[in-house]
Design a protein around this motif. Structure first.
Motif, PDB file in Angstrom:
ATOM      1  N   ALA A  17       2.377   5.077   4.442  1.00  0.00           N
ATOM      2  CA  ALA A  17       1.464   5.985   3.646  1.00  0.00           C
ATOM      3  C   ALA A  17       2.567   6.625   2.500  1.00  0.00           C
ATOM      4  O   ALA A  17       2.008   6.870   1.458  1.00  0.00           O
ATOM      5  N   TRP A  18       3.693   6.900   2.877  1.00  0.00           N
ATOM      6  CA  TRP A  18       4.514   7.472   1.857  1.00  0.00           C
ATOM      7  C   TRP A  18       4.680   6.440   0.676  1.00  0.00           C
ATOM      8  O   TRP A  18       4.847   6.846  -0.350  1.00  0.00           O
ATOM      9  N   PHE A  19       4.919   5.047   0.979  1.00  0.00           N
ATOM     10  CA  PHE A  19       5.084   4.130  -0.085  1.00  0.00           C
ATOM     11  C   PHE A  19       3.749   4.063  -0.939  1.00  0.00           C
ATOM     12  O   PHE A  19       3.805   3.775  -2.094  1.00  0.00           O
ATOM     13  N   ARG A  20       2.560   3.959  -0.253  1.00  0.00           N
ATOM     14  CA  ARG A  20       1.300   4.122  -0.832  1.00  0.00           C
ATOM     15  C   ARG A  20       1.105   5.517  -1.920  1.00  0.00           C
ATOM     16  O   ARG A  20       0.725   4.993  -3.211  1.00  0.00           O
ATOM     17  N   ASP A  21       1.565   6.391  -1.341  1.00  0.00           N
ATOM     18  CA  ASP A  21       1.673   7.590  -2.133  1.00  0.00           C
ATOM     19  C   ASP A  21       2.331   7.391  -3.458  1.00  0.00           C
ATOM     20  O   ASP A  21       1.782   7.719  -4.675  1.00  0.00           O
ATOM     21  N   ALA A  22       3.435   7.017  -3.286  1.00  0.00           N
ATOM     22  CA  ALA A  22       4.449   6.886  -4.521  1.00  0.00           C
ATOM     23  C   ALA A  22       4.035   5.763  -5.319  1.00  0.00           C
ATOM     24  O   ALA A  22       4.158   6.212  -6.538  1.00  0.00           O
ATOM     25  N   TYR A  23       3.576   4.697  -4.656  1.00  0.00           N
ATOM     26  CA  TYR A  23       3.135   3.766  -5.722  1.00  0.00           C
ATOM     27  C   TYR A  23       1.918   4.331  -6.488  1.00  0.00           C
ATOM     28  O   TYR A  23       1.851   4.093  -7.718  1.00  0.00           O
ATOM     29  N   ALA A  24       0.971   4.898  -5.987  1.00  0.00           N
ATOM     30  CA  ALA A  24      -0.289   5.379  -6.602  1.00  0.00           C
ATOM     31  C   ALA A  24       0.116   6.443  -7.775  1.00  0.00           C
ATOM     32  O   ALA A  24      -0.528   6.392  -8.634  1.00  0.00           O
ATOM     33  N   ALA A  25       1.134   7.281  -7.465  1.00  0.00           N
ATOM     34  CA  ALA A  25       1.587   8.268  -8.013  1.00  0.00           C
ATOM     35  C   ALA A  25       2.384   7.740  -9.431  1.00  0.00           C
ATOM     36  O   ALA A  25       2.397   8.394 -10.314  1.00  0.00           O
ATOM     37  N   CYS A  26       2.943   6.379  -9.485  1.00  0.00           N
ATOM     38  CA  CYS A  26       3.456   5.982 -10.327  1.00  0.00           C
ATOM     39  C   CYS A  26       2.588   5.620 -11.574  1.00  0.00           C
ATOM     40  O   CYS A  26       1.946   4.512 -11.437  1.00  0.00           O
ATOM     41  N   ARG A  27       2.723   6.291 -12.579  1.00  0.00           N
ATOM     42  CA  ARG A  27       1.639   5.765 -13.696  1.00  0.00           C
ATOM     43  C   ARG A  27       1.974   4.707 -14.465  1.00  0.00           C
ATOM     44  O   ARG A  27       1.256   4.026 -15.203  1.00  0.00           O
ATOM     45  N   ALA A  28       3.320   4.246 -14.376  1.00  0.00           N
ATOM     46  CA  ALA A  28       3.687   3.077 -15.046  1.00  0.00           C
ATOM     47  C   ALA A  28       3.417   1.874 -14.030  1.00  0.00           C
ATOM     48  O   ALA A  28       3.887   0.611 -14.552  1.00  0.00           O
ATOM     49  N   GLY A  29       3.284   1.863 -12.792  1.00  0.00           N
ATOM     50  CA  GLY A  29       2.946   0.722 -11.965  1.00  0.00           C
ATOM     51  C   GLY A  29       1.801  -0.011 -12.324  1.00  0.00           C
ATOM     52  O   GLY A  29       1.011   0.141 -13.135  1.00  0.00           O
ATOM     53  N   THR A  30       1.881  -1.195 -11.713  1.00  0.00           N
ATOM     54  CA  THR A  30       0.804  -2.223 -11.920  1.00  0.00           C
ATOM     55  C   THR A  30      -0.641  -1.465 -11.651  1.00  0.00           C
ATOM     56  O   THR A  30      -1.418  -1.754 -12.386  1.00  0.00           O
ATOM     57  N   LEU A  31      -0.850  -0.772 -10.615  1.00  0.00           N
ATOM     58  CA  LEU A  31      -2.229  -0.020 -10.330  1.00  0.00           C
ATOM     59  C   LEU A  31      -2.707   0.660 -11.572  1.00  0.00           C
ATOM     60  O   LEU A  31      -3.889   0.879 -11.701  1.00  0.00           O
ATOM     61  N   LEU A  43      -1.940  -1.978   0.899  1.00  0.00           N
ATOM     62  CA  LEU A  43      -1.111  -2.612   2.074  1.00  0.00           C
ATOM     63  C   LEU A  43       0.253  -2.893   1.799  1.00  0.00           C
ATOM     64  O   LEU A  43       0.283  -3.994   0.857  1.00  0.00           O
ATOM     65  N   ILE A  44       1.265  -2.179   2.153  1.00  0.00           N
ATOM     66  CA  ILE A  44       2.570  -2.364   1.786  1.00  0.00           C
ATOM     67  C   ILE A  44       3.206  -3.505   2.769  1.00  0.00           C
ATOM     68  O   ILE A  44       2.933  -3.124   4.056  1.00  0.00           O
ATOM     69  N   THR A  45       3.619  -4.655   2.358  1.00  0.00           N
ATOM     70  CA  THR A  45       4.556  -5.612   3.120  1.00  0.00           C
ATOM     71  C   THR A  45       5.815  -5.537   2.829  1.00  0.00           C
ATOM     72  O   THR A  45       6.257  -5.167   1.640  1.00  0.00           O
ATOM     73  N   THR A  46       6.571  -6.591   3.644  1.00  0.00           N
ATOM     74  CA  THR A  46       8.044  -6.786   3.488  1.00  0.00           C
ATOM     75  C   THR A  46       8.328  -7.831   2.482  1.00  0.00           C
ATOM     76  O   THR A  46       9.537  -8.134   2.135  1.00  0.00           O
ATOM     77  N   GLY A  47       7.159  -8.190   1.885  1.00  0.00           N
ATOM     78  CA  GLY A  47       7.374  -9.413   0.910  1.00  0.00           C
ATOM     79  C   GLY A  47       6.191 -10.062   0.716  1.00  0.00           C
ATOM     80  O   GLY A  47       5.389 -10.131   1.400  1.00  0.00           O
ATOM     81  N   ALA A  48       6.195 -11.230  -0.378  1.00  0.00           N
ATOM     82  CA  ALA A  48       5.213 -12.000  -0.719  1.00  0.00           C
ATOM     83  C   ALA A  48       4.885 -13.023   0.641  1.00  0.00           C
ATOM     84  O   ALA A  48       3.478 -13.074   0.772  1.00  0.00           O
ATOM     85  N   GLN A  49       5.636 -13.553   1.342  1.00  0.00           N
ATOM     86  CA  GLN A  49       5.262 -14.634   2.312  1.00  0.00           C
ATOM     87  C   GLN A  49       4.565 -13.652   3.499  1.00  0.00           C
ATOM     88  O   GLN A  49       3.765 -14.303   4.073  1.00  0.00           O
ATOM     89  N   GLN A  50       4.995 -12.459   3.833  1.00  0.00           N
ATOM     90  CA  GLN A  50       4.250 -11.897   4.670  1.00  0.00           C
ATOM     91  C   GLN A  50       2.959 -11.226   4.437  1.00  0.00           C
ATOM     92  O   GLN A  50       2.017 -11.641   5.101  1.00  0.00           O
TER      93      GLN A  50
END
Length: 151
Positions: A17-31, A43-50
């Motif tokens: 939840a912490w990473f999702r919140d941080a990412y969603a708050a980032c206006r420069a992020g991909t989202l 969904l936060i993962t540890t990498g592309a393969q996961q």
């Protein structure tokens, strides 16, 4: 003397939840470029393969056919083999997967899943134009094809 306020790190249970919140708050992020994306569905993962492993295990059953670019990422082929999937290569041109070949492959296999890398495709480094991407999406919608985009 300056004092610093240190935020405590989230517990392992709180990190998603912490990473999702941080990412969603980032206006420069991909989202930021997408309207209507609900951060609670990230969904936060540890990498592309996961991430690919989670997607494949959710969408596929052993024996399913997955359409892939004729020259495709070896990591995906290994993952498909691990899950008992059969990869069928689709012809490519200078931009990547060819739309007419994709339609032929859908007809020939009955597959409902396509894995592709439209940007800096591995191993060819080809990148699809916006027009080609739109054509692939049009085909996917018309043919009920699920796309797994590895970006």
């Amino acid at each position: 003397m300056k004092t610093a306020v240190l935020r405590s790190r989230p517990s392992p249970a709180e990190r998603g939840a912490w990473f999702r919140d941080a990412y969603a708050a980032c206006r420069a992020g991909t989202l930021a470029q997408f309207d209507g994306i609900d951060w609670r569905r990230l969904l936060i993962t540890t990498g592309a393969q996961q991430a690919m492993s989670l997607v494949v295990s959710t969408l596929c059953a052993p024996g399913d056919v997955v359409l892939v670019e004729a020259a495709t990422f070896s990591g995906f082929r290994a993952l498909a083999e691990q899950f008992g999937l059969r990869c069928v290569g689709v012809a490519m041109d200078d931009e990547g997967i060819a739309p007419d070949a994709l339609e032929e492959a859908i007809d020939a296999t009955g597959s409902r899943l396509l894995y592709l890398m439209p940007t800096l495709q591995n191993p060819t480094t080809r990148t699809m134009s916006r027009r080609r991407r739109d054509e692939i999406v049009r085909i996917a919608r018309a043919r009920d094809l699920t796309l797994i985009e590895d970006d």
